[in-house]
Design a protein around this motif. Structure first.
Motif, PDB file in Angstrom:
ATOM      1  N   UNK A 107       0.830  -1.118  -0.020  1.00  0.00           N
ATOM      2  CA  UNK A 107       0.110   0.005  -0.034  1.00  0.00           C
ATOM      3  C   UNK A 107       0.872   1.205   0.001  1.00  0.00           C
ATOM      4  N   UNK A 108       1.862   1.218   0.895  1.00  0.00           N
ATOM      5  CA  UNK A 108       2.987   2.265   0.819  1.00  0.00           C
ATOM      6  C   UNK A 108       3.174   2.848  -0.486  1.00  0.00           C
ATOM      7  N   UNK A 148      -6.752  -8.343  -3.064  1.00  0.00           N
ATOM      8  CA  UNK A 148      -7.852  -7.580  -3.362  1.00  0.00           C
ATOM      9  C   UNK A 148      -7.866  -6.192  -2.399  1.00  0.00           C
ATOM     10  N   UNK A 149      -7.125  -6.543  -1.029  1.00  0.00           N
ATOM     11  CA  UNK A 149      -6.981  -5.025  -0.258  1.00  0.00           C
ATOM     12  C   UNK A 149      -6.063  -4.150  -1.252  1.00  0.00           C
ATOM     13  N   UNK A 150      -5.029  -4.403  -1.599  1.00  0.00           N
ATOM     14  CA  UNK A 150      -4.471  -3.675  -2.334  1.00  0.00           C
ATOM     15  C   UNK A 150      -5.123  -3.132  -3.602  1.00  0.00           C
ATOM     16  N   UNK A 151      -5.817  -3.988  -4.316  1.00  0.00           N
ATOM     17  CA  UNK A 151      -6.827  -3.490  -5.587  1.00  0.00           C
ATOM     18  C   UNK A 151      -7.776  -2.472  -4.974  1.00  0.00           C
ATOM     19  N   UNK A 153      -7.458  -0.353  -2.665  1.00  0.00           N
ATOM     20  CA  UNK A 153      -6.812   0.992  -2.295  1.00  0.00           C
ATOM     21  C   UNK A 153      -6.553   1.562  -3.556  1.00  0.00           C
ATOM     22  N   UNK A 154      -6.093   0.850  -4.462  1.00  0.00           N
ATOM     23  CA  UNK A 154      -5.551   1.386  -5.862  1.00  0.00           C
ATOM     24  C   UNK A 154      -6.730   1.864  -6.999  1.00  0.00           C
ATOM     25  N   UNK A 155      -7.937   1.218  -6.415  1.00  0.00           N
ATOM     26  CA  UNK A 155      -9.097   1.812  -7.018  1.00  0.00           C
ATOM     27  C   UNK A 155      -9.787   3.055  -6.685  1.00  0.00           C
ATOM     28  N   UNK A 156      -9.098   3.513  -5.365  1.00  0.00           N
ATOM     29  CA  UNK A 156      -9.700   4.831  -4.748  1.00  0.00           C
ATOM     30  C   UNK A 156      -8.733   5.844  -5.003  1.00  0.00           C
ATOM     31  N   UNK A 158      -6.889   8.591  -7.344  1.00  0.00           N
ATOM     32  CA  UNK A 158      -7.362   9.201  -8.809  1.00  0.00           C
ATOM     33  C   UNK A 158      -6.265   9.241  -9.818  1.00  0.00           C
ATOM     34  N   UNK A 159      -4.861   8.961  -9.215  1.00  0.00           N
ATOM     35  CA  UNK A 159      -3.814   9.298 -10.337  1.00  0.00           C
ATOM     36  C   UNK A 159      -3.272   7.792 -10.379  1.00  0.00           C
ATOM     37  N   UNK A 160      -3.975   6.532 -10.300  1.00  0.00           N
ATOM     38  CA  UNK A 160      -3.289   5.247 -10.630  1.00  0.00           C
ATOM     39  C   UNK A 160      -4.744   4.626 -11.232  1.00  0.00           C
ATOM     40  N   UNK A 161      -4.479   3.867 -12.244  1.00  0.00           N
ATOM     41  CA  UNK A 161      -5.433   2.828 -12.837  1.00  0.00           C
ATOM     42  C   UNK A 161      -4.906   1.576 -12.982  1.00  0.00           C
ATOM     43  N   UNK A 162      -5.773   0.720 -12.207  1.00  0.00           N
ATOM     44  CA  UNK A 162      -5.263  -0.702 -11.939  1.00  0.00           C
ATOM     45  C   UNK A 162      -5.664  -1.437 -13.153  1.00  0.00           C
ATOM     46  N   UNK A 163      -4.627  -1.875 -13.714  1.00  0.00           N
ATOM     47  CA  UNK A 163      -4.884  -2.714 -15.035  1.00  0.00           C
ATOM     48  C   UNK A 163      -4.731  -4.364 -15.033  1.00  0.00           C
ATOM     49  N   UNK A 164      -4.088  -4.631 -14.001  1.00  0.00           N
ATOM     50  CA  UNK A 164      -4.104  -6.293 -13.735  1.00  0.00           C
ATOM     51  C   UNK A 164      -3.091  -6.741 -13.052  1.00  0.00           C
ATOM     52  N   UNK A 165      -2.437  -7.777 -13.110  1.00  0.00           N
ATOM     53  CA  UNK A 165      -1.488  -8.650 -12.430  1.00  0.00           C
ATOM     54  C   UNK A 165      -0.017  -8.855 -13.218  1.00  0.00           C
ATOM     55  N   UNK A 166       0.922  -9.020 -12.394  1.00  0.00           N
ATOM     56  CA  UNK A 166       2.240  -9.209 -12.896  1.00  0.00           C
ATOM     57  C   UNK A 166       2.944 -10.481 -11.994  1.00  0.00           C
ATOM     58  N   UNK A 167       3.712 -11.359 -12.462  1.00  0.00           N
ATOM     59  CA  UNK A 167       4.448 -12.127 -11.836  1.00  0.00           C
ATOM     60  C   UNK A 167       5.969 -12.434 -12.283  1.00  0.00           C
TER      61      UNK A 167
END
Length: 242
Positions: A107-108, A148-151, A153-156, A158-167
């Motif tokens: 989150x940080x 899901x918790x991190x997602x 946060x990101x969804x809230x 405004x300057x980030x857009x969550x697009x998916x996952x990486x591994x």
């Protein structure tokens, strides 16, 4: 035709074959050229050959390259992805220079990237890094609840857009084991998309030279290829950006 151009064409051909083999539409997988430690001349050769998206692992090196191409070759309109670990004291540089970040794992970092993204730039396109193999040596969220918790946060932000996952899964030679790890990530991405239907969750950044075919079969939308394009890396030499 330069060797880099030939390598890009060879990788692109392999990607097309893999997509055809598993019945996926042509063009559904993007090639991300991993250019860490490589000089700007090599990146320029790849760009002239038609490559647009480049991935960098080291913050200052990546920032220098972004600035170089923005100033010297703005007509190329390259797309820069940060794909390395992020320390909290480097988030401002990443937020100011890159279009994508693949490695948000806490989150940080998400909060700092949001707060430090310049207002005149579009939202930063971001991916949550998942540690699919639960290896202590690798970064990334391990538990579904953590993702899901991190997602959330990101969804809230405004300057980030969550697009998916990486591994970056465990380095194994077995195709079946590769496919299992990638399929797990694809299932997590689908669960994420269902949980957050208002977000454009459409990206799976997974697959490198040794496991690209398994990644594409599992649903990768972006493969990260470096050495197979640019050749072996020399970590002792500093890339030239002048």
């Amino acid at each position: 035709m330069s060797s880099i151009e030939q390598n890009i064409e060879q990788i692109s051909s392999q990607m097309r074959m893999a997509q055809q083999k598993c019945g996926r539409p042509m063009g559904s997988v993007q090639l991300l050229a991993v250019s860490k430690t490589k000089p700007t001349q090599a990146i320029l050769e790849a760009a002239v050959a038609g490559q647009v998206a480049f991935g960098e692992n080291y913050v200052q090196e990546g920032v220098d390259k972004v600035a170089y191409f923005s100033n010297r070759h703005p007509d190329l309109a390259l797309e820069w992805h940060f794909i390395g670990p992020i320390q909290s004291n480097k988030t401002r540089l990443v937020a100011e220079s890159f279009a994508w970040v693949h490695t948000i794992d806490r989150a940080k970092i998400a909060q700092r990237l949001n707060d430090q993204r310049p207002k005149d730039l579009p939202p930063l396109q971001v991916l949550i890094q998942v540690n699919t193999s639960s290896e202590d040596s690798k970064s990334g969220a391990c538990e579904e609840q953590e993702i899901f918790q991190l997602a959330e946060l990101i969804s809230s932000l405004p300057n980030l857009t969550l697009r998916g996952l990486m591994s970056i899964p465990a380095n194994v030679a077995s195709y079946d084991l590769q496919l299992a790890a990638f399929t797990h990530l694809a299932e997590l991405k689908e669960a994420l998309a269902k949980r957050f239907p208002n977000l454009p969750i459409d990206t799976l950044s997974m697959g490198m030279s040794g496991d690209m075919e398994a990644a594409i079969e599992a649903g990768s939308t972006m493969v990260r290829i470096g050495t197979a394009i640019f050749g072996a890396r020399d970590y002792k030499s500093k890339p030239q950006t002048k």
